[in-house]
Design a protein around this motif. Structure first.
Motif: not given
Length: 106
Positions: A50-56, A91-94
């Motif tokens: 999952v990605r946070t609003v901070y991009g991590t 989804w890109n990382m997945k």
């Protein structure tokens, strides 16, 4: 008798955690894993990124556990407040992880 055998069989074969199964099935020789495919909290390859609003990007379960005790992004630090509604599936990382794992199997 049947139920006892079924329970025993289930405990022996299906009662193992994903980590235990991974250790059993993976080659014991350390393999290079690209750092961007590892969760910064668990240091393991992503399963549900999952990605946070901070991009991590974090593993979902790891960031959920962190947010139970702290209300900020662990890498961004205090002052960067974070709530469950601030994370979305990545989804890109997945896809990158699936591609990596597919290459490992081949």
């Amino acid at each position: 008798m049947y139920e006892q055998e079924a329970k025993k069989h289930t405990e022996e074969h299906a009662g193992k955690s994903l980590d235990d199964m991974e250790k059993k099935l993976m080659d014991p020789v350390p393999q290079f894993v690209p750092q961007h495919l590892l969760c910064p909290l668990t240091k393991k390859v992503f399963v549900d990124p999952v990605r946070t609003v901070y991009g991590t990007v974090y593993e979902r379960k790891a960031i959920e556990e962190h947010l139970k005790q702290h209300k900020y992004d662990p890498l961004a630090g205090p002052g960067h407040e974070l709530e469950m509604s601030d994370i979305i599936s990545d989804w890109n990382m997945k896809k990158m992880v699936i591609d990596y794992r597919s290459r490992q199997i081949q």
